[in-house]
Design an enzyme around this catalytic site. Structure first.
Site, mmCIF file in Angstrom:
data_model
loop_
_atom_site.group_PDB
_atom_site.id
_atom_site.type_symbol
_atom_site.label_atom_id
_atom_site.label_comp_id
_atom_site.label_asym_id
_atom_site.label_seq_id
_atom_site.Cartn_x
_atom_site.Cartn_y
_atom_site.Cartn_z
ATOM 1 N N ALA A 1 43.985 -2.753 -109.229
ATOM 2 C CA ALA A 1 44.107 -1.317 -108.957
ATOM 3 C C ALA A 1 44.583 -1.115 -107.526
ATOM 4 C CB ALA A 1 42.763 -0.621 -109.168
ATOM 5 N N ASP A 2 45.118 0.066 -107.297
ATOM 6 C CA ASP A 2 45.501 0.428 -105.935
ATOM 7 C C ASP A 2 45.307 1.928 -105.778
ATOM 8 O OD1 ASP A 2 46.802 -0.878 -103.462
ATOM 9 O OD2 ASP A 2 47.760 1.075 -103.638
ATOM 10 N N THR A 3 44.861 2.329 -104.603
ATOM 11 C CA THR A 3 44.592 3.739 -104.333
ATOM 12 C C THR A 3 45.411 4.204 -103.140
ATOM 13 O OG1 THR A 3 42.366 3.577 -105.249
ATOM 14 C CG2 THR A 3 42.783 5.404 -103.736
#
Length: 153
Positions: free
Chosen positions: A68-70
């Site tokens: 994931a990446d935010t």
């Protein structure tokens, strides 16, 4: 059943995984370089999640790899991880009392087949006004420096 591999060194991502998976999962740090000329936060978050997941999937077998990446944005500006106290202070001051957007991209890759599933979410977050004393105490902690926008919920 395939094992689960989290493509992240983030303690927060591990904590989230523990909430959803009662069985054991592994963590592997991705070597994917988070560089992009893209300006759309959604495309960046999804692209980085995909890059991390595929990087780790290429090094494991019989596994589902989750990454994931935010991205945090305000006023069309992307806020990454603050490099130092000055940058953390500027981010907290900018976010204080305002609404911003948090975009998270998630990618799951079957390491054996390369098949991927991608999803994402955009969330509007309003931060209450932060007193200067709070900002100063916060930036003296280790909290802001490994989080997009300098904070986590």
């Amino acid at each position: 059943m395939k094992r689960i591999v989290l493509a992240s060194a983030s303690p927060r991502r591990s904590e989230l995984m523990k909430r959803f998976f009662t069985e054991d999962f592994e963590t592997r740090v991705s070597d994917f370089k988070e560089n992009s000329s893209e300006t759309d936060p959604l495309k960046i978050a999804v692209g980085f999640a995909k890059g991390k997941a595929h990087d780790v999937a290429a090094r494991v077998s019989h596994a589902l790899v989750i990454a994931a990446d935010t991205i945090v944005t305000i006023d069309g500006r992307i806020l990454g991880k603050p490099a130092d106290r000055d940058e953390a202070r500027k981010m907290m001051t900018l976010l204080s009392g305002r609404t911003h957007e948090v975009v998270t991209g998630v990618c799951i890759v079957d390491a054996d087949t390369g098949k991927e599933e991608i999803d994402w979410r955009k969330t509007k977050v309003h931060m209450s006004p932060l007193p200067e004393e709070f900002i100063e105490a916060y930036i003296r902690s280790e909290e802001p420096y490994d989080k997009a926008g300098g904070y986590a919920i």
